[in-house]
Design a protein around this motif. Sequence first.
Motif, PDB file in Angstrom:
ATOM      1  N   LYS A 157      56.694  49.244  55.436  1.00 34.09           N
ATOM      2  CA  LYS A 157      57.943  49.846  55.881  1.00 34.09           C
ATOM      3  C   LYS A 157      58.769  50.258  54.665  1.00 34.09           C
ATOM      4  O   LYS A 157      58.895  49.492  53.706  1.00 34.09           O
ATOM      5  N   VAL A 158      59.299  51.469  54.710  1.00 34.75           N
ATOM      6  CA  VAL A 158      60.118  51.994  53.616  1.00 34.75           C
ATOM      7  C   VAL A 158      61.568  52.022  54.060  1.00 34.75           C
ATOM      8  O   VAL A 158      61.896  52.546  55.123  1.00 34.75           O
ATOM      9  N   ASN A 159      62.427  51.447  53.239  1.00 33.07           N
ATOM     10  CA  ASN A 159      63.858  51.429  53.523  1.00 33.07           C
ATOM     11  C   ASN A 159      64.608  51.758  52.240  1.00 33.07           C
ATOM     12  O   ASN A 159      64.793  50.908  51.374  1.00 33.07           O
ATOM     13  N   GLN A 242      42.726  38.176  42.239  1.00 35.08           N
ATOM     14  CA  GLN A 242      42.157  37.935  40.912  1.00 35.08           C
ATOM     15  C   GLN A 242      42.198  36.449  40.557  1.00 35.08           C
ATOM     16  O   GLN A 242      43.212  35.771  40.750  1.00 35.08           O
ATOM     17  N   ASN A 243      41.089  35.967  40.039  1.00 35.11           N
ATOM     18  CA  ASN A 243      40.994  34.579  39.595  1.00 35.11           C
ATOM     19  C   ASN A 243      41.827  34.389  38.324  1.00 35.11           C
ATOM     20  O   ASN A 243      41.670  35.125  37.349  1.00 35.11           O
ATOM     21  N   LYS A 244      42.706  33.404  38.322  1.00 30.68           N
ATOM     22  CA  LYS A 244      43.611  33.194  37.196  1.00 30.68           C
ATOM     23  C   LYS A 244      42.901  32.633  35.965  1.00 30.68           C
ATOM     24  O   LYS A 244      43.377  32.795  34.840  1.00 30.68           O
ATOM     25  N   ALA A 245      41.761  31.992  36.164  1.00 32.17           N
ATOM     26  CA  ALA A 245      41.072  31.346  35.050  1.00 32.17           C
ATOM     27  C   ALA A 245      40.197  32.305  34.256  1.00 32.17           C
ATOM     28  O   ALA A 245      40.143  32.237  33.026  1.00 32.17           O
ATOM     29  N   ASN A 246      39.516  33.220  34.951  1.00 32.53           N
ATOM     30  CA  ASN A 246      38.567  34.082  34.237  1.00 32.53           C
ATOM     31  C   ASN A 246      38.778  35.577  34.456  1.00 32.53           C
ATOM     32  O   ASN A 246      38.050  36.393  33.882  1.00 32.53           O
ATOM     33  N   GLY A 247      39.750  35.961  35.286  1.00 30.71           N
ATOM     34  CA  GLY A 247      40.063  37.375  35.491  1.00 30.71           C
ATOM     35  C   GLY A 247      39.196  38.099  36.494  1.00 30.71           C
ATOM     36  O   GLY A 247      39.429  39.288  36.765  1.00 30.71           O
ATOM     37  N   GLN A 248      38.207  37.437  37.062  1.00 34.52           N
ATOM     38  CA  GLN A 248      37.329  38.117  38.005  1.00 34.52           C
ATOM     39  C   GLN A 248      38.085  38.504  39.276  1.00 34.52           C
ATOM     40  O   GLN A 248      38.867  37.718  39.807  1.00 34.52           O
ATOM     41  N   ILE A 249      37.841  39.718  39.737  1.00 37.05           N
ATOM     42  CA  ILE A 249      38.476  40.233  40.954  1.00 37.05           C
ATOM     43  C   ILE A 249      37.514  40.026  42.113  1.00 37.05           C
ATOM     44  O   ILE A 249      36.355  40.457  42.057  1.00 37.05           O
ATOM     45  N   THR A 250      37.970  39.363  43.155  1.00 37.81           N
ATOM     46  CA  THR A 250      37.082  38.952  44.241  1.00 37.81           C
ATOM     47  C   THR A 250      37.291  39.722  45.543  1.00 37.81           C
ATOM     48  O   THR A 250      36.512  39.556  46.483  1.00 37.81           O
ATOM     49  N   GLY A 251      38.322  40.532  45.603  1.00 39.89           N
ATOM     50  CA  GLY A 251      38.571  41.337  46.795  1.00 39.89           C
ATOM     51  C   GLY A 251      39.616  42.393  46.506  1.00 39.89           C
ATOM     52  O   GLY A 251      40.467  42.183  45.628  1.00 39.89           O
ATOM     53  N   ALA A 252      39.562  43.516  47.200  1.00 45.46           N
ATOM     54  CA  ALA A 252      40.508  44.599  46.926  1.00 45.46           C
ATOM     55  C   ALA A 252      40.622  45.516  48.130  1.00 45.46           C
ATOM     56  O   ALA A 252      39.728  45.583  48.977  1.00 45.46           O
ATOM     57  N   THR A 253      41.752  46.229  48.176  1.00 48.60           N
ATOM     58  CA  THR A 253      41.969  47.226  49.223  1.00 48.60           C
ATOM     59  C   THR A 253      43.089  48.142  48.779  1.00 48.60           C
ATOM     60  O   THR A 253      43.708  47.932  47.732  1.00 48.60           O
ATOM     61  N   LYS A 254      43.358  49.169  49.571  1.00 49.22           N
ATOM     62  CA  LYS A 254      44.510  50.031  49.306  1.00 49.22           C
ATOM     63  C   LYS A 254      45.160  50.421  50.613  1.00 49.22           C
ATOM     64  O   LYS A 254      44.570  50.266  51.684  1.00 49.22           O
ATOM     65  N   ALA A 255      46.385  50.929  50.529  1.00 46.44           N
ATOM     66  CA  ALA A 255      47.122  51.312  51.735  1.00 46.44           C
ATOM     67  C   ALA A 255      48.009  52.497  51.425  1.00 46.44           C
ATOM     68  O   ALA A 255      48.557  52.617  50.320  1.00 46.44           O
ATOM     69  N   GLN A 256      48.147  53.368  52.411  1.00 51.33           N
ATOM     70  CA  GLN A 256      49.017  54.525  52.292  1.00 51.33           C
ATOM     71  C   GLN A 256      50.381  54.201  52.900  1.00 51.33           C
ATOM     72  O   GLN A 256      50.502  53.332  53.763  1.00 51.33           O
ATOM     73  N   PHE A 257      51.390  54.928  52.476  1.00 54.24           N
ATOM     74  CA  PHE A 257      52.716  54.764  53.059  1.00 54.24           C
ATOM     75  C   PHE A 257      52.774  55.482  54.410  1.00 54.24           C
ATOM     76  O   PHE A 257      52.015  56.429  54.649  1.00 54.24           O
ATOM     77  N   PRO A 258      53.665  55.065  55.302  1.00 52.44           N
ATOM     78  CA  PRO A 258      53.651  55.541  56.692  1.00 52.44           C
ATOM     79  C   PRO A 258      53.578  57.046  56.877  1.00 52.44           C
ATOM     80  O   PRO A 258      52.721  57.529  57.605  1.00 52.44           O
ATOM     81  N   SER A 259      54.448  57.823  56.230  1.00 53.94           N
ATOM     82  CA  SER A 259      54.426  59.268  56.460  1.00 53.94           C
ATOM     83  C   SER A 259      53.179  59.898  55.883  1.00 53.94           C
ATOM     84  O   SER A 259      52.703  60.919  56.364  1.00 53.94           O
ATOM     85  N   ALA A 260      52.597  59.274  54.851  1.00 51.72           N
ATOM     86  CA  ALA A 260      51.349  59.774  54.290  1.00 51.72           C
ATOM     87  C   ALA A 260      50.230  59.610  55.299  1.00 51.72           C
ATOM     88  O   ALA A 260      49.404  60.489  55.487  1.00 51.72           O
ATOM     89  N   MET A 261      50.215  58.483  56.008  1.00 49.73           N
ATOM     90  CA  MET A 261      49.204  58.253  57.039  1.00 49.73           C
ATOM     91  C   MET A 261      49.381  59.240  58.177  1.00 49.73           C
ATOM     92  O   MET A 261      48.415  59.769  58.719  1.00 49.73           O
ATOM     93  N   SER A 262      50.624  59.536  58.561  1.00 44.88           N
ATOM     94  CA  SER A 262      50.874  60.499  59.649  1.00 44.88           C
ATOM     95  C   SER A 262      50.390  61.882  59.267  1.00 44.88           C
ATOM     96  O   SER A 262      49.810  62.592  60.090  1.00 44.88           O
TER      97      SER A 262
END
Length: 267
Positions: A157-159, A242-262
């Motif tokens: 939500k953008v406000n 991201q794992n704090k001990a070794n920096g490995q990234i274990t999962g990721a995703t992205k999301a668009q803002f509402p009007s961009a999705m529309s």
Amino acid sequence: MKSIRIFITVACLGLAAVVTQAFTFIKSEKLTRAVTPGKGFAVIELFTSEGCSSCPSADALVARVEKEVTDKPVYILAYHVDYWNRLGWKDVFSSAEYSARQNQYADWLNLSSVYTPQIVVNGRKEFVGSDESTLRNAIKSDLEIASKSELALNDIKVNGDNATVHYTTGAVNNSVLIVALVQKNATTKVQRGENGGRTLSHVQIVTRLKSIALNNSKDGTENISLPQGFDPLKWELIGFVQNKANGQITGATKAQFPSAMSAQVSN
């Protein structure tokens, strides 16, 4: 005749057993595939600078890759470091925060120094940012490795000059959630320094970086400050665990803002 019938009966039973076994195997294989954890992904972190003459080739490489992987879970983030600013040109996208992140990777990956352009993939491997074959091989191999952490960013939500985003994640042991506000593209006419006189094009520019302590909490809502003149069509959010001990990234995703999705739905 009796012995022949017995032979035929035994043969039929044997064939039925083979068919049943084969069916069971196929069914088991389908079930195994169905419960395999999430798809692979590749988080590509480019450390770059407008003051570095070797960086435009790396910027161009990730721009090409971005166009090719729109249907794949490949997430590109370009961090403009600030240590080149003292050499004649101040990169408007640069931040000491991004230089600090690169130095953190030097510690995690046991490097003696930092450099540009540098790419880190999934927090596990690093190489020169313009090395196309290494980048493509890294993406290919990491897309085949199942994600260890589930992650979703939703209910954005953008406000005014702020946005809120709800996150849900799975494994959180010794990990942080990092959410980046990313400007999809921009150009700069560089006046001085090693790239003086050139107009440089950039993609996936990190402009905000927020680290969220998970503390065994698998969901929550976070505030993200937005820049002046914010246009939801020109920005997106990328999140990763991201794992704090070794920096490995274990999962990721992205999301668009509402009007961009529309806009995407209407197109």
